[in-house]
Design a protein around this motif. Structure first.
Motif, short mmCIF file in Angstrom:
data_model
loop_
_atom_site.label_atom_id
_atom_site.label_comp_id
_atom_site.label_asym_id
_atom_site.label_seq_id
_atom_site.Cartn_x
_atom_site.Cartn_y
_atom_site.Cartn_z
N PHE A 160 3.06 -41.27 -9.17
CA PHE A 160 1.83 -41.92 -9.62
C PHE A 160 1.61 -41.56 -11.09
O PHE A 160 1.05 -40.53 -11.42
N ALA A 167 -1.03 -48.35 -7.16
CA ALA A 167 -1.00 -48.92 -5.80
C ALA A 167 -1.05 -50.45 -5.78
O ALA A 167 -0.61 -51.07 -4.83
N ILE A 171 -3.60 -52.30 -5.30
CA ILE A 171 -4.37 -52.67 -4.11
C ILE A 171 -5.78 -53.14 -4.47
O ILE A 171 -6.54 -53.56 -3.59
N SER A 172 -6.14 -53.07 -5.76
CA SER A 172 -7.54 -53.31 -6.12
C SER A 172 -8.09 -54.66 -5.66
O SER A 172 -9.22 -54.72 -5.18
N VAL A 214 -8.89 -54.39 -2.01
CA VAL A 214 -10.07 -53.55 -1.76
C VAL A 214 -11.33 -54.31 -2.18
O VAL A 214 -12.34 -54.30 -1.49
N TRP A 224 -13.86 -42.39 -8.25
CA TRP A 224 -14.39 -43.15 -9.39
C TRP A 224 -15.01 -44.46 -8.89
O TRP A 224 -16.02 -44.93 -9.38
N ILE A 256 -3.94 -56.32 -14.49
CA ILE A 256 -3.15 -55.39 -15.30
C ILE A 256 -3.48 -53.99 -14.82
O ILE A 256 -4.59 -53.75 -14.33
N PRO A 257 -2.53 -53.05 -14.93
CA PRO A 257 -2.81 -51.70 -14.44
C PRO A 257 -3.87 -50.99 -15.29
O PRO A 257 -4.17 -51.42 -16.41
N ASN A 258 -4.37 -49.91 -14.75
CA ASN A 258 -5.47 -49.18 -15.36
C ASN A 258 -5.20 -48.82 -16.82
O ASN A 258 -6.05 -49.00 -17.70
N HIS A 270 -7.28 -49.94 -20.34
CA HIS A 270 -7.82 -49.07 -21.40
C HIS A 270 -7.31 -49.50 -22.77
O HIS A 270 -8.06 -49.51 -23.74
N ALA A 283 -9.07 -52.84 -23.79
CA ALA A 283 -10.51 -52.64 -23.99
C ALA A 283 -10.73 -51.85 -25.28
O ALA A 283 -11.60 -52.19 -26.10
N PHE A 319 -12.91 -60.30 -18.63
CA PHE A 319 -12.29 -59.66 -17.47
C PHE A 319 -12.90 -60.22 -16.18
O PHE A 319 -12.21 -60.43 -15.19
N ILE A 334 -17.55 -51.72 -11.08
CA ILE A 334 -16.51 -50.98 -11.82
C ILE A 334 -16.43 -51.48 -13.26
O ILE A 334 -16.28 -50.70 -14.20
N GLN A 335 -16.56 -52.79 -13.40
CA GLN A 335 -16.52 -53.36 -14.75
C GLN A 335 -17.61 -52.77 -15.63
O GLN A 335 -17.36 -52.30 -16.73
#
Ligand SMILES: Cc1cc2nc3c(=O)[nH]c(=O)nc-3n(C[C@H](O)[C@H](O)[C@H](O)COP(=O)(O)OP(=O)(O)OC[C@H]3O[C@@H](n4cnc5c(N)ncnc54)[C@H](O)[C@@H]3O)c2cc1C
Length: 527
Positions: free
Chosen positions: A245, A255, A257-258, A261, A299, A391-393, A397, A400, A418, A429-430
């Motif tokens: 990870f 993952a 998976i967002s 979820v 988070w 896109i991944p975390n 970042h 942004a 977004f 979360i946004q």
């Protein structure tokens, strides 16, 4: 019968409302009500609507295959959730409505209204359950138990973890109901509209009667929707990804998976349990990775807690003094003042913009949205976002930070974009993340990702850039992230003319721009 009102819980596994209804032995009527008017200032964006369409389709199939049940679909664009539920309940003779709770403040208010009206007007009982978070916001009360979080101005996730620890482990996930009564006499079956009629995945046509602009093709290619897709993603991650990870890579093994979820095809409790189980008795490195991953879930709960605690989280600076911060492109709360940058899917014409249509009044903002800033890592990420809805975390970042720190554009423009382009777009979360990036949040970012230096560690071989910016695919790796530094002969050999095949940089003096941003923040803090 009992009506089970599905919302952000489009699954049969670990679905407490469905489970409780099935256990009564009474017939269960599964219903979904589409009502964007009740989504406050944040009606579901374009990409998330496409996902929702497929998630509803998946749930319908699962219900039919497993229980012989149907999903009753209702369109409340001109009515309300209450009216539709009332009519469904009346049609089938239900005296109970069960639902899993949602946490956006405006939806909590809507649910309260529904509960009261169902009881007073129809004598229908409303019962709700937790299926969406590990700890419900009103249980995890860091501000009630931890003075330090006020004194230190919140920050990080630790204060929240402390509050959750006091509540013990979240309850284990429930299995899908083993059986469920679903058959009703024909005359008691509530009317349902066709999924297509909700228009969630309807694609626009080119002007002048041209062909369909199928902007969702990339989203469909990139994902397998429904509970089966969710399960496969989680299993693959636990088997292969969790041990590595690594959050600081463009192609990070996360993952993915967002969106499941977000729309509830995957239960966060199931994810939590599975990650915990994978960490027990495993190698030290895997246990450490699992710990980092589990913090991500914390988070998520923290974001929901924040939106519940501060309902304006997605709209106004959490630290009010930042409302006066200088921006090169400030935020205009009136959509007309923002030109075309209103969310495409919910714009007045109700269609998503053609890729070639302008998306914003501001040239730099438009370049960021369309992935033509001239900075390959930023462009690659923004194009991946546009095409796949994800896109991944780490890349979130990067882009942004670029918008805020280098283009000096108010974070709310980024949030809006977004919201429309992410398949996992989540108001809580946004709001939480963009506020942090824009300095006014709880956990202000004290870092910035330089689009070239970050690229060299996130995408050292330039593979990510080559995949999403194919016009740069022949550039040697040393120049993949900084084509402007390549000698003219190298560019010519790679078939790249800056300003033609690939854009020139929208901004050359990165340090100067960053300084402006720093000064603006210092001004706010001084004032
Ligand atoms: C500017 C910005 C905007 C974001 N907007 C969203 C959004 O609209 N919807 C969304 O689900 N995530 C959002 N995130 C958080 C995060 O980037 C995504 O959850 C993550 O990239 C999803 O990929 P994954 O499933 O592989 O996550 P993993 O990294 O594998 O994490 C697993 C799960 O934990 C949760 N999670 C991970 N990171 C965070 C976080 N920082 N905050 C809250 N929950 C988290 C998600 O549910 C995610 O699926 C945003 C981050 C940033 C920086």
């Amino acid at each position: 019968p009992i009506v089970v009102w599905f919302r952000q819980d489009l699954r049969v596994r670990d679905n407490p409302a469905l489970h409780a209804a099935a256990r009564t032995g009474r017939p269960v009527v599964a219903a979904y009500v589409w009502c964007p008017r009740e989504e406050g200032r944040w009606p579901t964006g374009g990409a998330a609507r496409v996902w929702l369409h497929h998630a509803l389709d998946g749930l319908t199939r699962t219900l039919t295959r497993t229980y012989g049940a149907v999903l009753v679909l209702r369109d409340a664009t001109r009515t309300s959730s209450f009216e539709e539920l009332r009519d469904v309940a009346r049609a089938c003779g239900a005296k109970d409505v069960y639902a899993n709770r949602v946490y956006e403040p405006w939806k909590i208010a809507r649910d309260d209204t529904c509960e009261k009206a169902l009881a007073s007007e129809c004598g229908i009982r409303y019962r709700s359950f937790n299926a969406g978070v590990l700890y419900e916001p009103w249980d995890a009360r860091p501000d009630a138990t931890d003075d330090a979080c006020w004194n230190s101005g919140y920050g990080s996730v630790r204060f929240f973890l402390r509050a959750c620890a006091a509540l013990g482990e979240p309850p284990p996930p429930l299995p899908a109901p083993a059986s469920m009564r679903a058959r009703l006499p024909v005359e008691r079956r509530p009317r349902s509209v066709a999924l297509e009629s909700l228009g969630l995945a309807k694609m626009p046509r080119r002007r002048g009667g041209g062909g369909v602009i199928d902007w969702a093709a990339g989203i469909r290619d990139a994902w397998t929707f429904g509970e089966d897709g969710a399960d496969a993603s989680l299993r693959a991650f636990l088997a292969e990804g969790l041990a590595h990870f690594d959050a600081k890579r463009a192609d990070a093994t996360t993952a993915r998976i967002s969106p499941y979820v977000r729309h509830g095809e995957l239960s966060v409790r199931e994810v939590y349990r599975a990650a915990k189980a994978a960490s027990v008795g495993s190698r030290k490195s895997q246990a450490r990775s699992a710990g980092v991953f589990l913090r991500r879930l914390a988070w998520r709960d923290l974001a929901y807690w924040s939106l519940w605690r501060f309902p304006h989280l997605a709209d106004e600076p959490l630290r009010p003094q930042y409302a006066s911060q200088w921006w090169a492109v400030p935020w205009d709360p009136d959509p007309r003042g923002r030109g075309d940058s209103v969310p495409r899917a919910v714009s007045i014409v109700r269609r998503r913009w053609d890729v070639f249509a302008p998306c914003s009044n501001d040239a730099n903002l438009r370049a960021w949205q369309r992935g033509i800033t001239g900075y390959p890592l930023v462009d690659a990420a923004m194009r991946e976002l546009w095409i796949t809805g994800y896109i991944p975390n780490y890349m979130r970042h990067v882009v942004a930070g670029f918008l805020i720190e280098y283009l000096n554009i108010d974070w709310r423009h980024g949030q809006l974009w977004f919201h429309d382009t992410l398949v996992d777009a989540d108001v809580a979360i946004q709001g939480f993340m963009w506020q942090n990036g824009g300095h006014s949040g709880m956990d202000q970012w004290n870092f910035v990702m330089h689009p070239v230096y970050a690229a060299k560690s996130a995408d050292p071989d330039g593979e990510y850039v080559r995949r999403w910016c194919p016009e740069l695919s022949k550039l040697p790796r040393d120049y993949a992230h900084c084509p402007w530094e390549a000698p003219a002969t190298t560019l010519a050999r790679a078939g790249v003319a800056l300003g033609r095949e690939y854009p020139k940089r929208v901004l050359v003096d990165l340090e100067g721009a960053r300084l402006k941003s720093l000064r603006a923040v210092v001004e706010v803090r001084r004032a």
